[in-house]
Design a protein around this motif. Structure first.
Motif, PDB file in Angstrom:
ATOM      1  N   LEU A   1      28.231  37.751  10.895  1.00 32.48           N
ATOM      2  CA  LEU A   1      29.153  38.692  10.533  1.00 32.48           C
ATOM      3  C   LEU A   1      30.301  38.546  11.353  1.00 32.48           C
ATOM      4  CD1 LEU A   1      26.758  41.803  10.874  1.00 32.48           C
ATOM      5  CD2 LEU A   1      27.565  40.518   8.597  1.00 32.48           C
ATOM      6  N   PHE A   2      31.488  38.808  10.621  1.00 37.92           N
ATOM      7  CA  PHE A   2      32.768  38.877  11.385  1.00 37.92           C
ATOM      8  C   PHE A   2      33.331  39.973  11.666  1.00 37.92           C
ATOM      9  CE2 PHE A   2      32.257  34.703   9.025  1.00 37.92           C
ATOM     10  CZ  PHE A   2      32.441  33.906  10.142  1.00 37.92           C
ATOM     11  N   ASN A   3      34.462  40.275  12.542  1.00 34.47           N
ATOM     12  CA  ASN A   3      35.010  41.650  12.789  1.00 34.47           C
ATOM     13  C   ASN A   3      36.413  41.440  11.819  1.00 34.47           C
ATOM     14  OD1 ASN A   3      36.501  39.602  14.086  1.00 34.47           O
ATOM     15  ND2 ASN A   3      37.019  40.886  15.902  1.00 34.47           N
ATOM     16  N   GLU A   4      36.965  42.645  11.674  1.00 39.60           N
ATOM     17  CA  GLU A   4      37.890  42.812  10.799  1.00 39.60           C
ATOM     18  C   GLU A   4      39.060  41.709  10.748  1.00 39.60           C
ATOM     19  OE1 GLU A   4      40.891  46.403   9.955  1.00 39.60           O
ATOM     20  OE2 GLU A   4      38.811  46.960  10.329  1.00 39.60           O
TER      21      GLU A   4
ATOM     22  N   SER B   1      38.483  37.189  14.489  1.00 36.30           N
ATOM     23  CA  SER B   1      38.760  36.697  15.700  1.00 36.30           C
ATOM     24  C   SER B   1      37.187  36.577  16.086  1.00 36.30           C
ATOM     25  CB  SER B   1      39.664  37.385  16.457  1.00 36.30           C
ATOM     26  OG  SER B   1      39.055  38.670  16.815  1.00 36.30           O
ATOM     27  N   LYS B   2      36.298  37.243  15.862  1.00 38.97           N
ATOM     28  CA  LYS B   2      34.749  37.160  16.569  1.00 38.97           C
ATOM     29  C   LYS B   2      34.106  36.982  15.454  1.00 38.97           C
ATOM     30  CE  LYS B   2      35.977  40.350  20.277  1.00 38.97           C
ATOM     31  NZ  LYS B   2      35.723  39.463  21.623  1.00 38.97           N
ATOM     32  N   ALA B   3      32.749  36.295  15.997  1.00 41.40           N
ATOM     33  CA  ALA B   3      31.793  36.010  14.864  1.00 41.40           C
ATOM     34  C   ALA B   3      30.546  36.441  15.499  1.00 41.40           C
ATOM     35  CB  ALA B   3      31.685  34.485  14.421  1.00 41.40           C
ATOM     36  N   GLU B   4      29.649  37.370  14.851  1.00 41.37           N
ATOM     37  CA  GLU B   4      28.261  37.466  15.566  1.00 41.37           C
ATOM     38  C   GLU B   4      27.258  37.034  14.727  1.00 41.37           C
ATOM     39  OE1 GLU B   4      26.187  41.621  16.924  1.00 41.37           O
ATOM     40  OE2 GLU B   4      27.634  41.955  15.569  1.00 41.37           O
ATOM     41  N   VAL B   5      26.581  36.258  15.644  1.00 42.05           N
ATOM     42  CA  VAL B   5      25.389  35.533  14.867  1.00 42.05           C
ATOM     43  C   VAL B   5      24.072  36.077  15.330  1.00 42.05           C
ATOM     44  CG1 VAL B   5      24.447  33.326  14.948  1.00 42.05           C
ATOM     45  CG2 VAL B   5      26.843  33.568  15.464  1.00 42.05           C
ATOM     46  N   PHE B   6      23.478  36.448  14.243  1.00 37.03           N
ATOM     47  CA  PHE B   6      21.925  36.917  14.469  1.00 37.03           C
ATOM     48  C   PHE B   6      21.146  35.732  14.106  1.00 37.03           C
ATOM     49  CE2 PHE B   6      24.467  40.360  13.211  1.00 37.03           C
ATOM     50  CZ  PHE B   6      23.993  41.583  14.036  1.00 37.03           C
ATOM     51  N   LEU B   7      20.501  35.290  15.209  1.00 36.64           N
ATOM     52  CA  LEU B   7      19.714  33.979  15.245  1.00 36.64           C
ATOM     53  C   LEU B   7      17.951  34.478  14.963  1.00 36.64           C
ATOM     54  CD1 LEU B   7      20.595  32.199  18.525  1.00 36.64           C
ATOM     55  CD2 LEU B   7      21.149  31.469  15.963  1.00 36.64           C
TER      56      LEU B   7
ATOM     57  N   THR C   1      15.895  39.067  19.199  1.00 36.14           N
ATOM     58  CA  THR C   1      16.284  40.387  19.074  1.00 36.14           C
ATOM     59  C   THR C   1      17.897  40.895  19.368  1.00 36.14           C
ATOM     60  OG1 THR C   1      15.713  41.001  21.397  1.00 36.14           O
ATOM     61  CG2 THR C   1      13.997  41.269  19.665  1.00 36.14           C
ATOM     62  N   ALA C   2      18.469  40.100  20.163  1.00 31.69           N
ATOM     63  CA  ALA C   2      19.969  40.301  20.435  1.00 31.69           C
ATOM     64  C   ALA C   2      20.624  39.437  19.785  1.00 31.69           C
ATOM     65  CB  ALA C   2      20.054  40.272  21.785  1.00 31.69           C
ATOM     66  N   SER C   3      22.056  39.663  19.442  1.00 25.04           N
ATOM     67  CA  SER C   3      22.886  38.867  18.585  1.00 25.04           C
ATOM     68  C   SER C   3      23.801  38.131  19.709  1.00 25.04           C
ATOM     69  CB  SER C   3      23.640  39.495  17.652  1.00 25.04           C
ATOM     70  OG  SER C   3      24.637  40.630  18.124  1.00 25.04           O
ATOM     71  N   ILE C   4      24.414  37.171  19.396  1.00 26.68           N
ATOM     72  CA  ILE C   4      25.405  36.446  20.260  1.00 26.68           C
ATOM     73  C   ILE C   4      26.981  36.605  19.548  1.00 26.68           C
ATOM     74  CG2 ILE C   4      23.982  34.961  21.483  1.00 26.68           C
ATOM     75  CD1 ILE C   4      24.631  32.515  19.488  1.00 26.68           C
TER      76      ILE C   4
END
Length: 162
Positions: free
Chosen positions: A92-95, A98-104, A108-111
Protein backbone atom coordinates in the motif's frame (compact mmCIF):
# COMPACT_ATOMS: atom_id res chain seq x y z
CA UNK A 1 -66.05 -36.78 45.46
CA UNK A 2 -65.35 -37.44 41.79
CA UNK A 3 -65.28 -33.71 41.17
CA UNK A 4 -62.72 -33.14 43.93
CA UNK A 5 -60.47 -35.96 42.68
CA UNK A 6 -60.72 -34.68 39.11
CA UNK A 7 -59.93 -31.15 40.29
CA UNK A 8 -56.92 -32.39 42.30
CA UNK A 9 -55.64 -34.37 39.31
CA UNK A 10 -56.02 -31.36 37.06
CA UNK A 11 -54.13 -29.15 39.56
CA UNK A 12 -51.42 -31.76 39.89
CA UNK A 13 -50.95 -31.94 36.11
CA UNK A 14 -50.90 -28.16 35.68
CA UNK A 15 -48.45 -27.65 38.54
CA UNK A 16 -46.14 -30.41 37.27
CA UNK A 17 -46.13 -28.82 33.79
CA UNK A 18 -45.18 -25.48 35.33
CA UNK A 19 -42.41 -27.15 37.30
CA UNK A 20 -41.05 -28.78 34.12
CA UNK A 21 -41.21 -25.45 32.24
CA UNK A 22 -39.36 -23.68 35.06
CA UNK A 23 -36.64 -26.34 35.05
CA UNK A 24 -36.24 -26.01 31.28
CA UNK A 25 -35.94 -22.23 31.62
CA UNK A 26 -33.39 -22.62 34.42
CA UNK A 27 -31.32 -24.93 32.20
CA UNK A 28 -31.47 -22.50 29.26
CA UNK A 29 -30.66 -19.32 31.17
CA UNK A 30 -27.08 -20.21 32.14
CA UNK A 31 -26.32 -21.09 28.53
CA UNK A 32 -27.74 -17.80 27.29
CA UNK A 33 -25.95 -15.89 30.02
CA UNK A 34 -22.68 -17.69 29.26
CA UNK A 35 -23.01 -17.03 25.54
CA UNK A 36 -23.74 -13.38 26.13
CA UNK A 37 -20.93 -13.12 28.63
CA UNK A 38 -18.48 -14.91 26.33
CA UNK A 39 -19.29 -12.76 23.30
CA UNK A 40 -18.88 -9.54 25.23
CA UNK A 41 -15.59 -10.67 26.73
CA UNK A 42 -14.06 -11.63 23.40
CA UNK A 43 -12.40 -8.57 21.95
CA UNK A 44 -11.41 -9.22 18.37
CA UNK A 45 -10.13 -5.72 17.76
CA UNK A 46 -6.45 -4.86 17.79
CA UNK A 47 -4.93 -1.90 19.65
CA UNK A 48 -5.98 0.38 16.76
CA UNK A 49 -9.58 -0.86 16.68
CA UNK A 50 -9.26 -3.01 13.53
CA UNK A 51 -11.53 -6.06 13.44
CA UNK A 52 -9.12 -8.95 12.88
CA UNK A 53 -11.80 -11.61 12.32
CA UNK A 54 -13.04 -9.61 9.33
CA UNK A 55 -9.52 -9.49 7.90
CA UNK A 56 -8.68 -5.90 8.81
CA UNK A 57 -5.20 -4.72 9.81
CA UNK A 58 -3.84 -1.29 10.69
CA UNK A 59 -2.08 0.62 7.91
CA UNK A 60 0.74 2.74 9.29
CA UNK A 61 1.01 4.90 6.17
CA UNK A 62 -2.72 5.51 5.66
CA UNK A 63 -3.62 5.63 9.39
CA UNK A 64 -6.72 3.46 8.98
CA UNK A 65 -7.91 -0.13 9.08
CA UNK A 66 -7.54 -1.87 5.73
CA UNK A 67 -8.28 -5.35 4.44
CA UNK A 68 -5.24 -7.56 4.87
CA UNK A 69 -5.30 -8.74 1.26
CA UNK A 70 -5.79 -5.32 -0.31
CA UNK A 71 -3.27 -3.32 -2.23
CA UNK A 72 -0.87 -4.50 -4.87
CA UNK A 73 -0.31 -8.26 -4.74
CA UNK A 74 3.27 -9.44 -5.11
CA UNK A 75 3.72 -13.17 -5.59
CA UNK A 76 6.80 -15.08 -4.45
CA UNK A 77 9.38 -15.08 -7.24
CA UNK A 78 9.77 -18.85 -6.93
CA UNK A 79 5.97 -19.23 -7.45
CA UNK A 80 4.94 -16.52 -9.95
CA UNK A 81 1.59 -18.21 -10.71
CA UNK A 82 0.73 -18.41 -7.02
CA UNK A 83 -3.00 -18.78 -6.30
CA UNK A 84 -2.63 -18.84 -2.50
CA UNK A 85 -3.10 -15.27 -1.22
CA UNK A 86 -1.52 -16.17 2.11
CA UNK A 87 1.85 -16.66 0.40
CA UNK A 88 1.81 -13.23 -1.27
CA UNK A 89 3.06 -9.87 -0.05
CA UNK A 90 0.84 -6.78 -0.39
CA UNK A 91 1.91 -3.17 -0.89
CA UNK A 92 0.00 0.00 0.00
CA UNK A 93 1.22 3.51 -0.74
CA UNK A 94 0.55 6.75 1.08
CA UNK A 95 -1.11 9.61 -0.78
CA UNK A 96 2.02 11.08 -2.39
CA UNK A 97 3.66 7.63 -2.88
CA UNK A 98 6.69 8.62 -0.80
CA UNK A 99 6.09 5.64 1.50
CA UNK A 100 5.26 2.05 0.68
CA UNK A 101 3.87 -0.22 3.37
CA UNK A 102 4.58 -3.91 2.80
CA UNK A 103 2.54 -6.68 4.41
CA UNK A 104 4.62 -9.84 4.26
CA UNK A 105 3.05 -13.30 4.50
CA UNK A 106 3.00 -14.79 8.01
CA UNK A 107 4.18 -11.50 9.58
CA UNK A 108 1.83 -9.67 11.92
CA UNK A 109 3.55 -6.30 11.52
CA UNK A 110 4.10 -4.45 8.28
CA UNK A 111 7.28 -2.70 7.17
CA UNK A 112 7.33 0.85 5.83
CA UNK A 113 9.77 1.67 3.04
CA UNK A 114 10.61 5.26 2.04
CA UNK A 115 11.87 6.65 -1.24
CA UNK A 116 14.08 9.69 -1.68
CA UNK A 117 12.62 10.91 -4.98
CA UNK A 118 10.12 10.00 -7.68
CA UNK A 119 11.40 7.21 -9.90
CA UNK A 120 13.65 5.83 -7.15
CA UNK A 121 13.17 2.65 -5.13
CA UNK A 122 11.56 2.53 -1.68
CA UNK A 123 14.10 1.37 0.92
CA UNK A 124 14.27 0.23 4.55
CA UNK A 125 17.51 -1.39 5.71
CA UNK A 126 18.03 -4.40 3.41
CA UNK A 127 14.47 -4.31 1.97
CA UNK A 128 13.96 -2.58 -1.37
CA UNK A 129 10.83 -2.12 -3.50
CA UNK A 130 11.85 -1.52 -7.11
CA UNK A 131 9.38 -0.15 -9.68
CA UNK A 132 10.21 -2.44 -12.62
CA UNK A 133 7.56 -4.16 -14.81
CA UNK A 134 5.22 -3.55 -11.93
CA UNK A 135 7.12 -3.99 -8.67
CA UNK A 136 9.89 -6.22 -7.37
CA UNK A 137 10.49 -6.60 -3.62
CA UNK A 138 14.07 -7.50 -2.77
CA UNK A 139 15.80 -8.39 0.45
CA UNK A 140 19.48 -7.75 -0.01
CA UNK A 141 20.28 -8.84 -3.55
CA UNK A 142 17.60 -11.55 -3.67
CA UNK A 143 14.29 -10.93 -5.45
CA UNK A 144 11.66 -12.22 -3.03
CA UNK A 145 8.32 -11.03 -4.51
CA UNK A 146 7.13 -9.48 -7.76
CA UNK A 147 3.87 -8.34 -9.31
CA UNK A 148 2.32 -6.44 -12.19
CA UNK A 149 1.44 -3.39 -10.11
CA UNK A 150 -2.32 -3.85 -10.29
CA UNK A 151 -4.43 -3.77 -7.15
CA UNK A 152 -6.33 -6.87 -6.08
CA UNK A 153 -6.28 -10.63 -6.24
CA UNK A 154 -4.80 -12.20 -9.34
CA UNK A 155 -6.47 -15.20 -10.93
CA UNK A 156 -4.42 -17.21 -13.37
CA UNK A 157 -6.09 -18.87 -16.39
CA UNK A 158 -9.69 -17.80 -15.87
CA UNK A 159 -12.31 -16.77 -18.41
CA UNK A 160 -14.12 -14.40 -16.05
CA UNK A 161 -13.18 -10.80 -15.52
CA UNK A 162 -12.97 -9.54 -11.96
Amino acid sequence: MKKIITLLMLLLIVSSCRLIDQNDDADDNPKVAATTKDSTLVNDKDENGCLASAGFVWSKVNKECVKGFSGIQLNPTDKPDNQDETLSAYVLFNEDASKAEVFLPKDTASIVLTRAAEGKSWVLKDWQLVPWKGYVLKKGEVNRFSGDGEIGKKEIETDTEQ
